[in-house]
Enzyme design. Structure first.
Site, PDB file in Angstrom:
ATOM      1  N   ASP A 179     -13.927  12.640 -47.648  1.00  0.00           N
ATOM      2  CA  ASP A 179     -12.682  12.953 -48.341  1.00  0.00           C
ATOM      3  C   ASP A 179     -12.523  14.461 -48.480  1.00  0.00           C
ATOM      4  OD1 ASP A 179     -12.248  10.278 -48.560  1.00  0.00           O
ATOM      5  OD2 ASP A 179     -12.816  10.128 -50.675  1.00  0.00           O
ATOM      6  N   TYR A 217      -3.984  10.010 -49.319  1.00  0.00           N
ATOM      7  CA  TYR A 217      -5.163  10.220 -50.156  1.00  0.00           C
ATOM      8  C   TYR A 217      -4.747  10.323 -51.621  1.00  0.00           C
ATOM      9  CZ  TYR A 217      -9.689  12.061 -51.620  1.00  0.00           C
ATOM     10  OH  TYR A 217     -10.906  12.243 -52.222  1.00  0.00           O
TER      11      TYR A 217
END
Length: 917
Positions: free
Chosen positions: A125, A337
């Site tokens: 991430d 995200y």
């Protein structure tokens, strides 16, 4: 052929990466490795300019969150291994980052694959936490193949277009972001462990209604709790005040008009009655009619914090549950995200394409069609979203990336709908209307009325949670008279502020810099899990502190350092950002923050009685109001240092404890089996508690203990055989003959050859000894009786004997002039290993001292006798090259003094006079 190993943060993301990149080349195969939950996907793709047009053989796998865990190195990972304050010292306790036991198969899998690849591509991430996990993977893989070339894939969605674009534009990972996370992790571990142990030692087992065994502390957790308690305090402190107001309604041209009194309310009943009578007897006159345009502005793009607040307010989802659902939607390529602070859509993002992807969903099809198909001058057409204030330069705002019409899970369906409707509302035009403000005068009192006509709803047509409505007023003219149809004088009273909702709490945390957008929900969850606060049933998601949470915050409010206030954590978060930006180093921030935390700990330890007082206020007297049978019927009782009452010995929770009959305070004592306890006539000079003698073994010696200092060791105490609890022999108080500890006694002077620490202590005979902490070693060196006092200097390492990671600390001695030769420095600062010329003449005996691993069985080069019985010079500590050490002469027997001034000699006891013929 180039070989590339790709590592994603979760198996589901790895599967998407393999699927989308594999579509660029040949077929994809998958296999199992040592970690069965992290599949391996293999495929080949043609070359690109980034790979110099070389064909690439890909292997895609994943981790499952953090690969490594932080913990204290032995022995400080055990609760009673040291005083809690020692956990706030880098030079005493060390924090290790190592692969967790349950991740060892995954570590083996990464090592195997790393050996066979040329590139390591990190698909973690794209935030600080992801960068930290990325460097955990790097540490594991590069230990097996140091030549791995590192790349970082930057993406905000796992849809096909985003994944392939990330592969074509690889970047380099950022070590500074990983350092920021590592600093936060270490500091949170140190502060949390130190204060948690301190609180638990003080509270555990002393109050019957406190069921928790661990009274935890967290640097973010306590400020979060502080906001909840602060609102509860405001509610309890609110004093209701009576007020009166005038309610007025009229009927003009057959339309009812509701008027608002400009004074709002008055707090004097007589004044209110007089004003009411004037209004009651007078007609109304329109003074001003002001029409003006009205606009209902569309929202800015959605960030993580706003998603949590809106989901809590409208969907009744807790923040942690919202993030859990959003993470699943992201892994299924339905939204971008979900951890982002950005509220600005950058020009490169094709918003029309994202809108078009929602045309297949019946809930949004018509609105999407209007946005894309209507001409630009139409009020229902597309409009570029507004720009918010936040931008983390990493991810775009949260937006839909796929079609969620097939979702069946109610929570996923609700969160996806919120994200999609918010995104579409951002791309629509503002609501437009006309507002009319009317001012009226009635008996000298001013009233006002508002009317609203909505012409274009714009984004409100899709955003079903927002309301915009009003009342249409009749046509009014300035100077127009009207009659009053209803007027009342209404009494009321002020109300306290409401309890905090989770949305309110998130806003407060954000305003004060507590946590990050990705961690705020976790801090709220922790406060609830620790039972410091609860969610009230009516209305939902309203937070209320428990008695334990109130007691802890009340105690810290009363202390000199208010650890429940947000300023300390906000400053730390700013420092972590400075690490990520390169303005500060990780080591610098850790060192500075630990200085602050040690100061806070000392204040809290000094004011610990305020914690006892807060606990007694919330939970009554200490537990055990019906004392259990006495351990020792012959125990004569001791004096309590807090109130002067008598303390008796009881068995409580199967351990001996002293209880004050007057202030009802419990003081636990060592609970080893077979222990015997007797009163001692002496009183502790620090806290005025009467001491007790404790014998752990029927054949052993009695060991004096102070009941208060045993539980709350004073600053400067070092860990003895009782661990984090302190016996008198571990105390460093200079005015007590029972205190055999020394200042700085918790610091290691040097490393022993056995691997233990050489620490300075004082024997019952008031002699100082430098000895190994390991009970199996026995390495020691004795100072002569001429040394009146000694302490270990914290920030003064020997420049000759110290090595990186292996400091050798110098000592500060105090010598009485009557017991040393003339001309001797009475306050020398020296190293016990290399300052032979300064201390050998005092009688320093170091025959059994073994330093740094150079001795063997007590007979090596660590100060014992070598071959031929000759005494060797002091050994080099670990990490120091023996050939580069300064040469010192070996110890020789005393020689007759030459003519001239007397010279210091090696001797024991008082110096002998030197005579000349």
């Amino acid at each position: 052929m180039l070989r590339a190993l790709h590592v994603a943060e979760k198996p589901s993301v790895a599967k998407k990466v393999a699927e989308h990149l594999g579509s660029l080349g040949g077929p994809t195969t998958n296999r199992s490795g040592p970690s069965p939950y992290n599949r391996l996907y293999d495929f080949e793709t043609p070359g690109t300019p980034l790979t110099n047009n070389r064909r690439v053989r890909h292997t895609v796998t994943s981790v499952t969150g953090h690969l490594m865990a932080s913990e204290f190195a032995e022995p400080h990972n055990k609760w009673h291994a040291c005083a809690p304050r020692d956990l706030l010292r880098e030079d005493v306790s060390q924090v290790e980052f190592r692969v967790a036991d349950d991740k060892l198969p995954l570590k083996q899998q990464l090592e195997q694959e790393a050996r066979q690849n040329d590139w390591l591509v990190l698909w973690l991430d794209c935030d600080r936490e992801g960068e930290a996990i990325a460097y955990e993977v790097v540490d594991v893989c590069r230990k097996k193949k140091a030549s791995l070339d590192l790349y970082r894939a930057v993406f905000s969605s796992v849809d096909k277009q985003s994944i392939q674009q990330a592969w074509r534009s690889l970047q380099r990972p950022d070590k500074r972001k990983a350092d920021a996370v590592a600093a936060r992790s270490e500091l949170d571990l140190r502060a949390g462990a130190a204060f948690t142990r301190f609180q638990t030692f003080r509270i555990d087992g002393r109050y019957e209604d406190v069921q928790t065994k661990v009274v935890s502390y967290g640097p973010c957790q306590f400020p979060t709790l502080g906001f909840i308690v602060q609102r509860q305090q405001e509610i309890e402190a609110h004093a209701h005040k009576q007020f009166w107001k005038i309610d007025l309604a009229t009927k003009i041209d057959q339309q009812h008009v509701k008027w608002s009194w400009r004074r709002k309310r008055v707090f004097d009943e007589v004044v209110a009655s007089l004003l009411f009578e004037r209004v009651l007897e007078s007609p109304g006159t329109i003074e001003r009619v002001q029409p003006k345009p009205a606009t209902k502005v569309r929202p800015v793009p959605l960030c993580t914090l706003e998603l949590q607040k809106r989901a809590s307010r409208w969907l009744r989802l807790a923040p942690d549950a919202t993030m859990e659902v959003a993470e699943k939607l992201y892994q299924n390529a339905l939204i971008s995200y979900p951890r982002t602070e950005t509220e600005i859509f950058k020009p490169g993002l094709d918003l029309r394409d994202l809108i078009d992807r929602q045309r297949g969903d019946p809930r949004f099809a018509s609105f999407c069609g209007d946005l894309l198909d209507k001409p630009a001058n139409d009020p229902r057409s597309f409009c570029q979203p507004r720009a918010g204030k936040r931008d983390d330069e990493a991810h775009p705002p949260i937006h839909p990336t796929g079609d969620g019409s097939q979702l069946t899970d109610p929570r996923q369906k609700a969160v996806f709908e919120l994200v999609t409707r918010h995104f579409l509302a951002c791309c629509a035009k503002d609501g437009v209307g006309r507002q009319t403000l009317v001012d009226a005068d009635i008996g000298g009192e001013k009233f006002e009325a508002r009317g609203l006509i909505i012409d274009q709803r714009g984004w409100l047509d899709i955003y079903r949670w927002e309301r915009w409505s009003g009342t249409q007023l009749p046509l009014l003219q300035e100077g127009q008279l009207f009659d009053i149809t209803k007027v009342e004088l209404v009494a009321g009273k002020t109300q306290p502020p409401p309890l905090l909702t989770e949305a309110d709490l998130l806003a407060k945390m954000d305003a004060h810099g507590i946590g990050t957008d990705a961690t705020m929900a976790d801090h709220i969850k922790t406060v609830l899990t620790r039972e410091y606060a609860t969610r009230a049933n009516q209305p939902p998601h309203v937070l209320k502190p428990t008695p334990l949470g109130r007691a802890l915050v009340d105690a810290y409010d009363a202390m000199g350092e208010r650890l429940n206030r947000p300023e300390l954590r906000a400053a730390a978060e700013a420092d972590f950002t400075s690490i990520a930006n390169g303005k500060k180093t990780k080591a610098q921030v850790i060192a500075e923050t630990l200085v602050t935390m040690r100061r806070c700990f000392d204040v809290v330890q000094r004011d610990v009685a305020k914690l006892d007082e807060a606990m007694r206020k919330r939970f009554g007297g200490a537990a055990g109001d019906g004392p259990a049978p006495d351990l020792n019927l012959d125990f004569a009782g001791t004096t309590c240092g807090d109130c002067g009452g008598t303390m008796q010995l009881y068995s409580r929770n199967d351990r001996p404890s002293l209880r004050c009959d007057q202030c009802e305070t419990w003081w636990p004592l060592p609970d080893r089996q077979g222990v015997t306890i007797e009163p001692r006539s002496a009183t502790c000079p620090l806290c005025q508690f009467q001491l007790v003698d404790i014998k752990f073994d029927p054949n052993g010696r009695k060991q004096p203990h102070c009941p208060h200092c045993y539980t709350a060791p004073p600053p400067g105490a070092h860990a003895g055989s009782t661990g984090g609890r302190m016996a008198c022999r571990d105390c460093a108080h200079a005015g007590c003959s029972l205190a055999t500890g020394v200042r700085g006694g918790s610091l290691a002077v040097a490393k022993c050859a056995c691997g233990g620490d050489l620490k300075l202590r004082r024997t019952p005979a008031a002699k100082f000894v430098l000895g190994c902490t390991s009970q199996q070693c026995g390495s020691a060196a004795w100072f002569p009786s001429a040394v009146a006092s000694a302490r270990v200097l914290e920030d003064s390492d020997c420049p000759q004997c110290s090595a990186p990671g292996a400091p050798v600390r110098r000592l500060k001695l105090k010598l009485p002039s009557a017991k040393v030769p003339p001309g001797t420095d009475l306050n020398p600062t020296l190293c016990a290993l290399c300052c032979r010329g300064e201390i050998l003449h005092l009688g320093f005996d170091r025959r059994n001292l073994r330093v740094g691993g150079r001795g063997r069985g007590g007979r090596g080069r660590g100060g014992g006798r070598g071959r031929g019985g000759r005494t060797r010079g002091p050994p080099a500590p670990a990490g120091v090259d023996q050939n580069k050490r300064p040469k010192v002469a070996a110890a020789q027997p005393p020689r007759p003094a030459p003519r001239g001034p007397p010279q210091p000699l090696q001797q024991r006891g008082p110096p002998q006079p030197q005579l000349r013929r």
